[in-house]
Design a protein around this motif. Structure first.
Motif, PDB file in Angstrom:
ATOM      1  N   LYS A 166       0.967  -1.324   0.491  1.00 13.30           N
ATOM      2  CA  LYS A 166      -0.135   0.110   0.082  1.00 13.30           C
ATOM      3  C   LYS A 166       0.659   1.082   0.211  1.00 13.30           C
ATOM      4  N   VAL A 167       1.940   1.180   0.799  1.00 21.68           N
ATOM      5  CA  VAL A 167       2.944   2.562   0.754  1.00 21.68           C
ATOM      6  C   VAL A 167       3.574   2.965  -0.532  1.00 21.68           C
ATOM      7  N   LEU A 168       3.800   1.765  -1.284  1.00 24.71           N
ATOM      8  CA  LEU A 168       4.737   2.111  -2.771  1.00 24.71           C
ATOM      9  C   LEU A 168       3.498   2.053  -3.817  1.00 24.71           C
ATOM     10  N   ARG A 169       2.251   1.519  -3.709  1.00 22.74           N
ATOM     11  CA  ARG A 169       0.833   1.991  -4.410  1.00 22.74           C
ATOM     12  C   ARG A 169       0.975   3.423  -4.001  1.00 22.74           C
ATOM     13  N   GLY A 170       0.366   4.076  -2.857  1.00 21.35           N
ATOM     14  CA  GLY A 170       0.779   4.930  -2.438  1.00 21.35           C
ATOM     15  C   GLY A 170       1.815   6.441  -2.963  1.00 21.35           C
ATOM     16  N   LEU A 171       3.066   5.988  -2.955  1.00 24.19           N
ATOM     17  CA  LEU A 171       4.296   6.262  -3.877  1.00 24.19           C
ATOM     18  C   LEU A 171       4.057   6.304  -4.609  1.00 24.19           C
ATOM     19  N   ALA A 172       3.680   5.749  -5.801  1.00 30.59           N
ATOM     20  CA  ALA A 172       3.689   5.508  -6.788  1.00 30.59           C
ATOM     21  C   ALA A 172       2.761   6.711  -7.669  1.00 30.59           C
ATOM     22  N   ARG A 173       1.167   6.542  -6.517  1.00 30.20           N
ATOM     23  CA  ARG A 173       0.164   7.934  -6.950  1.00 30.20           C
ATOM     24  C   ARG A 173       0.545   9.047  -6.864  1.00 30.20           C
ATOM     25  N   TRP A 174       1.471   9.742  -5.993  1.00 33.36           N
ATOM     26  CA  TRP A 174       2.181  10.879  -5.315  1.00 33.36           C
ATOM     27  C   TRP A 174       2.822  11.235  -6.085  1.00 33.36           C
ATOM     28  N   CYS A 175       3.656  10.440  -6.670  1.00 37.16           N
ATOM     29  CA  CYS A 175       4.763  11.093  -7.638  1.00 37.16           C
ATOM     30  C   CYS A 175       4.054  11.329  -9.755  1.00 37.16           C
ATOM     31  N   THR A 176       2.613  10.307  -9.745  1.00 38.14           N
ATOM     32  CA  THR A 176       1.989  10.338 -10.686  1.00 38.14           C
ATOM     33  C   THR A 176       1.660  11.693 -11.123  1.00 38.14           C
ATOM     34  N   SER A 177       0.526  12.070  -9.830  1.00 34.54           N
ATOM     35  CA  SER A 177      -0.460  13.401  -9.296  1.00 34.54           C
ATOM     36  C   SER A 177       0.630  14.430  -9.645  1.00 34.54           C
ATOM     37  N   HIS A 178       1.844  14.717  -8.597  1.00 37.56           N
ATOM     38  CA  HIS A 178       2.871  15.998  -8.941  1.00 37.56           C
ATOM     39  C   HIS A 178       3.969  15.960  -9.903  1.00 37.56           C
ATOM     40  N   GLY A 179       3.877  14.429 -11.157  1.00 34.52           N
ATOM     41  CA  GLY A 179       3.825  15.021 -11.898  1.00 34.52           C
ATOM     42  C   GLY A 179       5.848  14.793 -11.899  1.00 34.52           C
ATOM     43  N   VAL A 180       6.499  13.510 -11.350  1.00 36.01           N
ATOM     44  CA  VAL A 180       7.378  13.278 -10.431  1.00 36.01           C
ATOM     45  C   VAL A 180       7.431  11.549 -11.162  1.00 36.01           C
ATOM     46  N   ASP A 181       8.403  12.444 -12.427  1.00 31.46           N
ATOM     47  CA  ASP A 181       9.374  10.640 -13.400  1.00 31.46           C
ATOM     48  C   ASP A 181       9.863   9.714 -13.165  1.00 31.46           C
ATOM     49  N   ARG A 182      10.639  10.013 -12.205  1.00 32.56           N
ATOM     50  CA  ARG A 182      11.714   9.202 -11.384  1.00 32.56           C
ATOM     51  C   ARG A 182      11.872   9.568  -9.724  1.00 32.56           C
ATOM     52  N   VAL A 183      12.022   8.656  -8.863  1.00 33.46           N
ATOM     53  CA  VAL A 183      11.749   8.685  -7.505  1.00 33.46           C
ATOM     54  C   VAL A 183      13.383   9.879  -7.287  1.00 33.46           C
ATOM     55  N   ASP A 184      13.985   8.510  -8.369  1.00 29.89           N
ATOM     56  CA  ASP A 184      15.261   9.380  -8.235  1.00 29.89           C
ATOM     57  C   ASP A 184      15.245  11.442  -7.609  1.00 29.89           C
ATOM     58  N   GLU A 185      14.395  12.127  -8.172  1.00 33.71           N
ATOM     59  CA  GLU A 185      13.829  13.074  -8.166  1.00 33.71           C
ATOM     60  C   GLU A 185      13.793  13.734  -7.338  1.00 33.71           C
ATOM     61  N   LEU A 186      13.417  12.665  -6.329  1.00 28.96           N
ATOM     62  CA  LEU A 186      13.178  12.928  -4.813  1.00 28.96           C
ATOM     63  C   LEU A 186      13.807  13.205  -3.630  1.00 28.96           C
ATOM     64  N   VAL A 187      15.413  12.187  -4.010  1.00 28.50           N
ATOM     65  CA  VAL A 187      15.789  12.497  -2.991  1.00 28.50           C
ATOM     66  C   VAL A 187      16.695  13.134  -2.778  1.00 28.50           C
ATOM     67  N   GLY A 188      16.414  13.487  -1.406  1.00 29.27           N
ATOM     68  CA  GLY A 188      17.194  14.919  -1.033  1.00 29.27           C
ATOM     69  C   GLY A 188      16.797  16.481  -1.286  1.00 29.27           C
ATOM     70  N   ALA A 189      15.801  16.125  -1.732  1.00 24.47           N
ATOM     71  CA  ALA A 189      15.199  17.193  -2.220  1.00 24.47           C
ATOM     72  C   ALA A 189      14.543  18.451  -1.427  1.00 24.47           C
ATOM     73  N   ALA A 190      15.025  18.179  -0.082  1.00 24.69           N
ATOM     74  CA  ALA A 190      14.351  18.995   0.610  1.00 24.69           C
ATOM     75  C   ALA A 190      16.137  19.748   1.163  1.00 24.69           C
ATOM     76  N   HIS A 191      16.748  19.609   0.468  1.00 19.21           N
ATOM     77  CA  HIS A 191      18.436  20.201   0.819  1.00 19.21           C
ATOM     78  C   HIS A 191      18.581  21.166   0.148  1.00 19.21           C
ATOM     79  N   GLU A 192      17.423  20.946  -0.621  1.00 20.51           N
ATOM     80  CA  GLU A 192      17.728  22.315  -2.729  1.00 20.51           C
ATOM     81  C   GLU A 192      17.261  23.815  -1.486  1.00 20.51           C
TER      82      GLU A 192
END
Length: 304
Positions: free
Chosen positions: A278-304
């Protein structure tokens, strides 16, 4: 959804957490284990271990406290009986190992090395659980000492597999992370449970048979996110697996933004065995709804 934890490539960043889904394929009746990035089994020693006296688990606000005591069948039995069944599900397996002495860690690594390719084909990494009492250091946890963390991880080199060091939240966490990497770890898993205790006020004694225990669950989320954030800020090149309080897709996103490359879902499975998927599917839905194509884009983004 793919991610890389050091040299280990996973199809997605969601795993189970050690100690919460058993030693084998117990969870296969509830979910397709091959759908997850990996399945991390309960920590195993080189020998069978009985664990702590009951009661072992007790609810606390927003989580639980446990004192299971690392009960397990030992690596020889696990390799012969449990791993083949788990491998048959198609799961990618991370085997967690522990010990009370440096020789224990070395013995566990040697057993894995001697198991042979047919048995170990499903094993992608070894999680070295150094959040264990060190009998050679007055019972202090290995992970509370940079020197002993380095030594324990180094003692497992013979396993011949990528190693991740599972650490506790400590005051000198970056120093301990450095030591784990110097010992040969490819990544760190942050964090293990926090030490705690619940006392029965009527009986006037701890509710758990082992006295104190490890606190886990949703309340651990901010602690784990802070640990991941601080380590990523100090050591951005160190691959991190975040664990603690992840129970939703947005919880996984938060951990990735802090700097984790993957997450583990643990205590949430006690309430819902299907929680990891369920966490995996929720993560995929969040990425789709926020236009995130690759989860790598999220890694460490709070530091930018």
């Amino acid at each position: 959804m793919g991610t890389a934890i050091g040299s280990v490539l996973l199809p997605n960043p969601v795993m189970t957490a050690s100690g919460t889904v058993g030693h084998g394929a117990e969870m296969a009746r509830y979910l397709d284990l091959s759908e997850l990035g990996a399945v991390v089994v309960k920590s195993l020693a080189a020998y069978e271990w009985p664990g702590n006296p009951s009661p072992r688990v007790h609810p606390v606000p927003a989580g639980m406290i446990n004192s299971v005591g690392l009960q397990g069948p030992g690596l020889p039995r696990w390799l012969a009986e449990e791993l083949p069944v788990l491998a048959g599900t198609g799961a990618r397996v991370v085997v967690s190992i522990w010990g009370r002495t440096l020789d224990d860690y070395a013995a566990a690594a040697a057993l894995l090395a001697s198991a042979g390719d047919p048995v170990l084909q499903a094993v992608v990494a070894v999680e070295v659980n150094v959040s264990c009492p060190n009998l050679e250091d007055r019972g202090r946890m290995f992970s509370h000492s940079a020197e002993m963390t380095r030594a324990a991880v180094a003692a497992t080199a013979a396993c011949g597999l990528p190693r991740w060091a599972k650490l506790s939240a400590t005051g000198n966490l970056v120093e301990v992370v450095d030591a784990a990497m110097e010992g040969g770890a490819e990544a760190v898993v942050l964090v293990n449970t926090l030490l705690g205790m619940v006392i029965d006020v009527e009986a006037r004694r701890p509710v758990l048979g082992g006295g104190g225990g490890g606190v886990s669950g949703r309340a651990m989320g901010p602690v784990a996110v802070r640990a991941v954030h601080d380590v990523h800020a100090a050591r951005p090149d160190v691959p991190i697996v975040g664990v603690g309080g992840v129970a939703t897709g947005t919880g996984a996103v938060e951990m990735l933004l802090a700097g984790a490359r993957a997450v583990q879902v643990g205590t949430a499975t006690f309430a819902d065995p299907r929680a990891p998927v369920k966490v995996l599917r929720g993560l995929a839905r969040w990425c789709t709804s926020h236009g995130v194509d690759r989860v790598d884009e999220l890694v460490g983004a709070a530091h930018e």
